[in-house]
Scaffold this motif. Structure first.
Motif, PDB file in Angstrom:
ATOM      1  N   GLU A 172      25.553  36.405  91.534  1.00 14.23           N
ATOM      2  CA  GLU A 172      25.899  35.004  91.784  1.00 14.23           C
ATOM      3  C   GLU A 172      25.318  34.058  90.733  1.00 14.23           C
ATOM      4  O   GLU A 172      25.794  32.936  90.556  1.00 14.23           O
ATOM      5  CB  GLU A 172      25.430  34.571  93.180  1.00 14.23           C
ATOM      6  CG  GLU A 172      23.957  34.778  93.456  1.00 14.23           C
ATOM      7  CD  GLU A 172      23.644  36.139  94.059  1.00 14.23           C
ATOM      8  OE1 GLU A 172      22.526  36.297  94.575  1.00 14.23           O
ATOM      9  OE2 GLU A 172      24.511  37.038  93.996  1.00 14.23           O
ATOM     10  N   CYS A 204      29.657  35.893  97.453  1.00 12.31           N
ATOM     11  CA  CYS A 204      30.981  35.511  96.950  1.00 12.31           C
ATOM     12  C   CYS A 204      31.552  34.429  97.849  1.00 12.31           C
ATOM     13  O   CYS A 204      31.065  34.215  98.962  1.00 12.31           O
ATOM     14  CB  CYS A 204      31.936  36.710  96.963  1.00 12.31           C
ATOM     15  SG  CYS A 204      31.531  38.036  95.794  1.00 12.31           S
ATOM     16  N   TRP A 210      31.376  29.969  91.677  1.00 12.23           N
ATOM     17  CA  TRP A 210      31.472  31.158  92.511  1.00 12.23           C
ATOM     18  C   TRP A 210      32.777  31.899  92.231  1.00 12.23           C
ATOM     19  O   TRP A 210      33.722  31.338  91.684  1.00 12.23           O
ATOM     20  CB  TRP A 210      31.451  30.765  93.992  1.00 12.23           C
ATOM     21  CG  TRP A 210      30.152  30.209  94.478  1.00 12.23           C
ATOM     22  CD1 TRP A 210      29.477  29.129  93.978  1.00 12.23           C
ATOM     23  CD2 TRP A 210      29.376  30.683  95.576  1.00 12.23           C
ATOM     24  NE1 TRP A 210      28.334  28.909  94.698  1.00 12.23           N
ATOM     25  CE2 TRP A 210      28.240  29.845  95.692  1.00 12.23           C
ATOM     26  CE3 TRP A 210      29.533  31.731  96.470  1.00 12.23           C
ATOM     27  CZ2 TRP A 210      27.275  30.025  96.675  1.00 12.23           C
ATOM     28  CZ3 TRP A 210      28.565  31.913  97.460  1.00 12.23           C
ATOM     29  CH2 TRP A 210      27.447  31.067  97.554  1.00 12.23           C
ATOM     30  N   SER A 262      35.328  35.355  94.061  1.00 13.43           N
ATOM     31  CA  SER A 262      35.579  36.138  95.278  1.00 13.43           C
ATOM     32  C   SER A 262      35.353  37.623  95.017  1.00 13.43           C
ATOM     33  O   SER A 262      35.240  38.063  93.865  1.00 13.43           O
ATOM     34  CB  SER A 262      37.021  35.920  95.752  1.00 13.43           C
ATOM     35  OG  SER A 262      37.924  36.478  94.816  1.00 13.43           O
ATOM     36  N   THR A 263      35.321  38.389  96.078  1.00 11.03           N
ATOM     37  CA  THR A 263      35.245  39.846  95.948  1.00 11.03           C
ATOM     38  C   THR A 263      36.460  40.375  95.201  1.00 11.03           C
ATOM     39  O   THR A 263      36.353  41.270  94.352  1.00 11.03           O
ATOM     40  CB  THR A 263      35.150  40.501  97.333  1.00 11.03           C
ATOM     41  OG1 THR A 263      34.057  39.933  98.063  1.00 11.03           O
ATOM     42  CG2 THR A 263      34.943  41.999  97.212  1.00 11.03           C
ATOM     43  N   TYR A 287      36.029  40.189  91.505  1.00  9.86           N
ATOM     44  CA  TYR A 287      35.226  41.292  90.971  1.00  9.86           C
ATOM     45  C   TYR A 287      36.073  42.556  90.824  1.00  9.86           C
ATOM     46  O   TYR A 287      35.983  43.265  89.816  1.00  9.86           O
ATOM     47  CB  TYR A 287      34.030  41.575  91.886  1.00  9.86           C
ATOM     48  CG  TYR A 287      32.789  40.802  91.553  1.00  9.86           C
ATOM     49  CD1 TYR A 287      32.035  41.091  90.411  1.00  9.86           C
ATOM     50  CD2 TYR A 287      32.336  39.777  92.377  1.00  9.86           C
ATOM     51  CE1 TYR A 287      30.888  40.391  90.102  1.00  9.86           C
ATOM     52  CE2 TYR A 287      31.187  39.059  92.078  1.00  9.86           C
ATOM     53  CZ  TYR A 287      30.463  39.371  90.947  1.00  9.86           C
ATOM     54  OH  TYR A 287      29.328  38.661  90.639  1.00  9.86           O
TER      55      TYR A 287
END
Length: 340
Positions: free
Chosen positions: A197, A225, A256, A258-259, A262
């Motif tokens: 983060e 996330c 930020w 999100s998953t 990634y």
């Protein structure tokens, strides 16, 4: 610009062929435009560099200032605990829950229980004061190297390793996770527990994690996330952005992701078996527990001694709880394998 310059040049240089004059004027204009574009790009890169430099400085100072307070209250694991959802837990359970977080992450990633397959070398990216590294060194007998932006954390981590008889197994240094001081393919286990983060360039972050992973290595990222966007959404809602911005200012966080972001980044790299999970329900008791510990006499006196950055971070903790309750903030685990 060409229309205004060309007549002047023609009057002053009537002996020269027009095509030649036109060519020189256009070439000069192109060069000027390229020069201006290059200068603008240079200024943009310089501004971005200053922004990243300020962020890294803020992160280092935040943890220089706050790590002693955290250790004094919570011990040497500077991350969430793993709890049974909706369980009622006692304060004494929180340190055990932090150990469970490490073990659950290893289990989720599929680390073998067979000692012949245990990792022999580990990098702890964003190591804090080295709690994970020392635990993994004991669990696997592995050599662990940790990196952090905080000189105070690195010094304390090395001191704790020496005091616990692990100086031959673990070591810590100040280094940037986006430019790791390690050769390609060095580590059997690449571990990032709640450091992603803080990374301003997520693509570079996952690329570095993959670069230092050896063939067959496991990569584990546990991080905060924001929620995944729905197919119909192009961005978060305004109130969500506002809440995250407030948290960013307190905890020295960049934008930020999100998953799913990634996963998209990892899919562009040479990795396989990408797995994710939302562990938000398993960390729900954590922030209320941190707030309760901060409101004790020991917690309050530690906060007042630590400094303004730590106090500012403590005041933002209710915002984290709000984000979790509104399903905006997700506590994610992302794992993958480097191909053999």
């Amino acid at each position: 610009m060409t229309a205004s310059v060309f007549p002047t040049c023609q009057l002053l240089c009537t002996c020269r062929p027009k095509p030649h004059i036109l060519h020189r004027t256009r070439g000069s204009t192109r060069r000027r435009r390229l020069t201006l574009a290059a200068a603008a790009a240079s200024r943009s890169m310089e501004a971005e560099g200053k922004k990243d430099g300020a962020l890294k400085k803020g992160i280092a100072e935040f943890y220089d200032e706050s790590s002693g307070t955290w250790e004094n209250i919570w011990g040497d694991h500077m991350h969430h605990g793993f709890y049974d959802p909706d369980s009622t837990v006692s304060v004494s359970d929180h340190r055990a829950a932090q150990i469970r977080m490490i073990d659950e992450a290893l289990r989720f990633a599929g680390l073998s229980e067979d000692p012949t397959k245990w990792p022999e070398s580990v990098v702890d990216v964003g190591c804090g004061i080295g709690g994970s590294s020392r635990y993994l060194a004991r669990k696997y007998g592995a050599k662990c190297q940790g990196i952090t932006l905080s000189p105070v954390q690195a010094q304390r981590a090395n001191a704790l390793a020496a005091a616990q008889g692990l100086a031959d197994k673990v070591s810590f240094q100040v280094a940037d996770a986006l430019e790791q001081p390690f050769p390609d393919g060095k580590f059997d286990l690449v571990w990032s527990m709640e450091s992603g983060e803080h990374m301003p360039d997520k693509a570079k972050f996952v690329n570095e994690l993959t670069r230092v992973a050896a063939p067959g290595a496991t990569i584990i990222i546990v991080t905060w996330c924001h929620r995944d966007l729905a197919p119909s959404e192009e961005s978060l809602q305004p109130w969500e952005k506002e809440l995250l911005n407030k948290i960013c200012k307190s905890f020295y966080l960049p934008a930020w992701c999100s998953t799913a972001d990634y996963v998209n980044l990892l899919e562009t790299l040479s990795v396989q078996d990408i797995k994710t999970a939302d562990w938000s329900p398993y960390v729900a008791p954590f922030w209320p527990a941190v707030i309760r510990s901060a409101l004790t006499w020991k917690g309050l006196t530690s906060l007042l001694r630590s400094g303004l950055k730590t106090i500012k971070g403590a005041l933002a903790m209710p915002l984290m709880i709000e984000g979790f309750k509104k399903d905006l903030i997700k506590f994610a685990i992302i794992t993958c394998q480097k191909p053999e």
